[in-house]
Design a protein around this motif. Sequence first.
Motif, PDB file in Angstrom:
ATOM      1  N   PHE A 130     -15.827   5.773 -12.326  1.00  0.00           N
ATOM      2  CA  PHE A 130     -17.082   6.634 -12.386  1.00  0.00           C
ATOM      3  C   PHE A 130     -18.227   5.863 -13.118  1.00  0.00           C
ATOM      4  O   PHE A 130     -18.004   5.060 -14.303  1.00  0.00           O
ATOM      5  CB  PHE A 130     -16.451   7.681 -13.413  1.00  0.00           C
ATOM      6  CG  PHE A 130     -16.077   8.879 -12.671  1.00  0.00           C
ATOM      7  CD1 PHE A 130     -16.715   9.659 -11.853  1.00  0.00           C
ATOM      8  CD2 PHE A 130     -14.384   9.124 -12.819  1.00  0.00           C
ATOM      9  CE1 PHE A 130     -15.874  10.797 -11.319  1.00  0.00           C
ATOM     10  CE2 PHE A 130     -13.825  10.186 -11.981  1.00  0.00           C
ATOM     11  CZ  PHE A 130     -14.662  10.687 -11.270  1.00  0.00           C
ATOM     12  N   THR A 138     -10.138   1.666  -5.448  1.00  0.00           N
ATOM     13  CA  THR A 138      -9.343   2.828  -5.626  1.00  0.00           C
ATOM     14  C   THR A 138      -9.285   3.022  -7.344  1.00  0.00           C
ATOM     15  O   THR A 138      -8.836   3.825  -7.871  1.00  0.00           O
ATOM     16  CB  THR A 138      -7.919   2.483  -5.330  1.00  0.00           C
ATOM     17  OG1 THR A 138      -7.506   1.141  -5.649  1.00  0.00           O
ATOM     18  CG2 THR A 138      -7.585   2.687  -4.024  1.00  0.00           C
ATOM     19  N   SER A 171      -4.830   1.681 -16.463  1.00  0.00           N
ATOM     20  CA  SER A 171      -4.876   0.585 -15.004  1.00  0.00           C
ATOM     21  C   SER A 171      -5.501   1.165 -14.006  1.00  0.00           C
ATOM     22  O   SER A 171      -6.026   0.357 -12.931  1.00  0.00           O
ATOM     23  CB  SER A 171      -3.642   0.031 -15.145  1.00  0.00           C
ATOM     24  OG  SER A 171      -2.590   0.851 -14.655  1.00  0.00           O
ATOM     25  N   LYS A 172      -5.329   2.357 -13.668  1.00  0.00           N
ATOM     26  CA  LYS A 172      -5.933   2.752 -12.349  1.00  0.00           C
ATOM     27  C   LYS A 172      -7.136   3.728 -12.692  1.00  0.00           C
ATOM     28  O   LYS A 172      -7.389   4.970 -11.988  1.00  0.00           O
ATOM     29  CB  LYS A 172      -4.888   3.656 -11.657  1.00  0.00           C
ATOM     30  CG  LYS A 172      -4.143   2.919 -10.630  1.00  0.00           C
ATOM     31  CD  LYS A 172      -3.188   3.548  -9.822  1.00  0.00           C
ATOM     32  CE  LYS A 172      -3.565   4.379  -8.715  1.00  0.00           C
ATOM     33  NZ  LYS A 172      -2.395   4.915  -7.857  1.00  0.00           N
ATOM     34  N   LEU A 214       0.837  -1.185   0.007  1.00  0.00           N
ATOM     35  CA  LEU A 214       0.068  -0.009   0.019  1.00  0.00           C
ATOM     36  C   LEU A 214       0.697   1.134  -0.076  1.00  0.00           C
ATOM     37  O   LEU A 214       0.351   2.190  -0.445  1.00  0.00           O
ATOM     38  CB  LEU A 214      -0.882   0.039   1.078  1.00  0.00           C
ATOM     39  CG  LEU A 214      -2.017  -0.963   1.184  1.00  0.00           C
ATOM     40  CD1 LEU A 214      -2.819  -0.837   2.324  1.00  0.00           C
ATOM     41  CD2 LEU A 214      -2.733  -0.854  -0.161  1.00  0.00           C
ATOM     42  N   VAL A 254     -12.235  -0.214   0.147  1.00  0.00           N
ATOM     43  CA  VAL A 254     -11.809   0.638  -0.892  1.00  0.00           C
ATOM     44  C   VAL A 254     -11.719   0.309  -2.305  1.00  0.00           C
ATOM     45  O   VAL A 254     -11.134  -0.858  -2.559  1.00  0.00           O
ATOM     46  CB  VAL A 254     -10.672   1.479  -0.341  1.00  0.00           C
ATOM     47  CG1 VAL A 254      -9.465   0.656  -0.393  1.00  0.00           C
ATOM     48  CG2 VAL A 254     -10.304   2.964  -0.991  1.00  0.00           C
ATOM     49  N   LEU A 294     -19.078   8.715  -8.602  1.00  0.00           N
ATOM     50  CA  LEU A 294     -17.717   7.946  -8.216  1.00  0.00           C
ATOM     51  C   LEU A 294     -17.860   7.028  -7.401  1.00  0.00           C
ATOM     52  O   LEU A 294     -18.156   7.419  -5.961  1.00  0.00           O
ATOM     53  CB  LEU A 294     -16.566   9.064  -8.005  1.00  0.00           C
ATOM     54  CG  LEU A 294     -15.223   8.458  -7.903  1.00  0.00           C
ATOM     55  CD1 LEU A 294     -14.810   7.719  -9.093  1.00  0.00           C
ATOM     56  CD2 LEU A 294     -14.156   9.424  -7.232  1.00  0.00           C
ATOM     57  N   LEU A 297     -16.777   4.638  -4.519  1.00  0.00           N
ATOM     58  CA  LEU A 297     -15.311   4.721  -3.590  1.00  0.00           C
ATOM     59  C   LEU A 297     -15.216   3.435  -2.752  1.00  0.00           C
ATOM     60  O   LEU A 297     -14.105   3.014  -2.479  1.00  0.00           O
ATOM     61  CB  LEU A 297     -15.492   6.084  -2.701  1.00  0.00           C
ATOM     62  CG  LEU A 297     -15.487   7.300  -3.393  1.00  0.00           C
ATOM     63  CD1 LEU A 297     -15.534   8.634  -2.493  1.00  0.00           C
ATOM     64  CD2 LEU A 297     -14.272   7.579  -4.354  1.00  0.00           C
ATOM     65  N   PRO A 316     -10.242   5.757 -12.376  1.00  0.00           N
ATOM     66  CA  PRO A 316     -11.274   5.688 -11.226  1.00  0.00           C
ATOM     67  C   PRO A 316     -12.738   5.128 -11.630  1.00  0.00           C
ATOM     68  O   PRO A 316     -13.006   5.438 -12.683  1.00  0.00           O
ATOM     69  CB  PRO A 316     -11.348   7.196 -10.638  1.00  0.00           C
ATOM     70  CG  PRO A 316     -10.599   7.928 -11.829  1.00  0.00           C
ATOM     71  CD  PRO A 316      -9.681   6.999 -12.923  1.00  0.00           C
TER      72      PRO A 316
END
Lengths: 671, 370
Positions: free
Chosen positions: B305, B335, B300-301, B243, B333, B325, B327, B303
């Motif tokens: 939406f 991410t 790859s990341k 992390l 979580v 979005l 979360l 968010p």
Amino acid sequence: MRTTAKLGFRFRLIAIGTCAAALVATTAQAQQSADEIRLAEEQAMKTAVATIAPSVVRIETFGGLERVGEQAIAAGPTTGTVVSEDGFVLSSAFNFIQQPSSILVSLPSGKRAAAEIVARDNSRMLVLLKVNTEEKLPVPEFVDPQEMIVGQWSLAVGRTFDPQRPNMSVGILSALDRIWGKAIQTDARVSPSNYGGPLIDIRGRVLGILVPMSPQGGDGAHGQPAEVAGAEWYDSGIGFAVPVVGLLTHLEKLKQGESLQPGLLGVRLKGNNLYADPAEIAVSQANSPAYEAGLRAKDVILAANDRAIDRQAQLKHALGPLYAGDVVKLTVKRGDQQLDFDVTLTDHIDPYEHPWLGLLPMRGPVPEAGGVPVRYLFPESPAIEAGVEPGDVITAVAGEAVADRAALIERLVTQSRDEPVQLTIRRGEETKPIELKLATLSAETPGELPPAVPELPAVEGEQPKTGLIDIKIPEEKNDCVAFVPENYRADLPHGLVVWIHPAGGYKPETLEGRWKVHAERDHFIVLAPQSADPARWTPTEVDFLRKTIEATLDRYNIDRSRVMVHGYQAGAAMAYLLAFTQPELVRGLAVVDSAVPRLAPVPDNDPINRLMIYSVAPTGSKAAPLIEKTVERLREMKFPVEAKTIDGDSRDLSSSELGDLLRWFDSLDRL
Amino acid sequence: MTSDWRLQHELRFPSCQIGSERQVRQERRIPRLFSRWALCMLLAALSLAVVRPDRVAAQTSFADVVDAVQPKIVKIYGAGGFAGLEAYQSGFLISAEGHVLTVWSYVLDTEFITVSLDDGRKFQAELVGTDPRLEIAVLKVPAEQVAFFNLHDAVELEAGDRVLTFSNLFGVATGNEPVSVLHGSVAVKTDLAARRGAFATNYKGPVYVVDAITNNPGAAGGAATDGQGRLVGMLGKELKNSLNDTWLNYAVPIGELVGSVDDIIAGRFRPRSEDDSLKKPTDAHSLATLGIVLLPNVLSKTPPFVDSVLPTSSAEKAGLRPDDLILFVNDRVATSSDTLRDELSYIDRLDPVRLIVERDKELLEVELLP
């Protein structure tokens, strides 16, 4: 706040109590009292962490970049510290380098709320978050650095492992006034597990906000974004925190969304030793705050905000904590006078641009009447436009006589670029004034050049050995040879080419074939250091390279304005590293088929230590696009760069291309 | 049965009770001490009521503690020694008959495990048993009358408590040299399972995170004690916290291990089933079953939406809207779009899905019913 005060009182009582007890105790009892102190300390630490805990918030980020530069970005969570009850939280810029699309903060009530970055402190690498909540946040007590004592307990607190419980690390305050006065230092473990959290004292009061920091700073140029500089030191026993008290006076500004920038003065000091040289101004850069306030070259700064300055490092310390917009009172000595100037620091200074007349001076003996004889004029240069001719002798600038090239360049550096400059020239028996406007130094390669040295009388007496000479540095295992041309004479300053071989090494016998003709004609020495492992250079060998140059400067008559480092591929990468880390030695950098290596810290363009760059990119080289970017960036930083392309895949210069480079090298002392 | 066994051995080997004798002696000293320090100590004790008298009584100097603990620590040598893999680790004695607790690792993957005691004696060890889930192993050496930690006497700590760790980190101690002692504090007690995928380890239970750099090569299997030398935990293998990309320094609480160790020694060890939270249901939720269409997953990341919500789906019924979005999914979580998909694959299709979404800078909770 009242609770913490009471707690402090209690703790003092315990401390007094245990100390008094220790005095009367026998050895065994002294042992017991040591245990008491240890337990009391442990308890006080837990209480301190419990006191600060509600003000230490957990931050979660969503989306954003996977990596920044070379750095892979981890997903978090990270920590923040409450600074005002209306929802403002300070944290470390490190925690947001991925530019998240969404930020959530967990509040003391357990609720999560959205937050956004309202402003940044780009001097101390902090961010201010505004949390979207009606909840009143508990503001901790902040300690003034004046009250801090090295050796006192300091606890690093984060909230990254567990949302319910803060994580803590115990240490002491290791130093104050670090990183040029911006940070305090602790041996508590500081890492991404607590960056953005508080460093607290044993009463639970905030000493500072934990951040990664490095004395070298960091920006794109150093291969590392400023936000992460120093993060490689995590958990190492060296941790930094930024005191908050000084920042609180700027808090309103930050809340309004105005970011804080480091405050810049805009002067270049004379000399390179921060810890020995006085703060004498060498150049007060036009349009800089220093210049606008009235500071000029040769002024010696004696005090900053009434703090005495004996050495340059003290000035750096005094200015380090200041922001753009802050006013600093500088007391300077000018001749016999002592003057005060109020300078308003700025956030941006234009990169320095060297002045340009567009001519080459003659070398060899200085004319008896003094002045600088002109050897060659560059086409379309200010000098040629103003009517200067080869053979003219420049004798004065703005009415002040110049004895030689060094004096002339020193005069030019301090002249304004906006106003015309008066030069006095001597042509034959006649002396005449001319007026011109200085341009910006060009790195263009000149055309065919006339000889730089007039006919010299034959040398008398014994002359040093010529040919291949071993240059041995006693403490280094590397070898190094110098090729000294046959016509070397100790009364004539020579140029110096430091040729750094590419990966795979080289044979010293081959030096002569490539360099002999040029070295005799243009009067220069070739220095060819060798890597310890012939297959590769390691960056730390820069130190050895420096020593070989210094040894050569000691032994031979070298013109310091014509020292060039040159290499191909790995040799060029080392050349970049050498030129950028030894600015006082290197005047020319000629690199073939290499971009700036990642490790090389690109310096600012320096008014005193002028560096010109000659970059060659083979069109078929894989590195060609990167080289192009390098050149673009160096030019943005106002370095004079001559960029050449050659045909073919990766290769070194052909002999005619080397001829071009050496013509450029022969013009390194241009003005 | 376990406690009987323990009692027997402690009776038979009184030399192992040095620690408890000292404890008794100090308890007797207490009243006299209090009378001398009268006012100030009373004040201290009153104002810090949490400092319990029994703990005060049992305190000894670190020097005494280290002397008492070192005979219980062993160095273990086995397979490895190439490709950056150290051929050694640490362990500690847990019975007078020479049982040793350590981590289960490649070092033990050999016929010839050598255990070196504090007094320099070397033994070929027998592997009694392992628990791969907890990543522990129990060895036995043919030594008798050894000093040992009784796992059932282990204590629990909280953040801020001092910790001493004993291990042969980096293999610096050889022969009969005592192992290295490091001093630190408990940073926090936390659960490795709390963040799925953060730690590459089979063990998913609670750990003491330590603020000293304790978990270096060779340290795994070492002992963590409190300031009085009472056993607290076993140092785990080197572990990176994905992390935040930092190395984790930690010890596994003995309470998590004792049951399994007792079973291994008694020869009745049965592998346990995997942690339920790590198992995926056969029929799990997905974006399609819930009726959620996310923005295209370009990075790859990306968010998560919401792009659109399918009509009559459970997402629509719950009031999820485009541009929300996402979360959190059931308090875990999310991410990125990828982690959201992954989290959904852990939720049985018959269970509701609770989402926390951000809409116009506000956080909303929506529950999607199956």
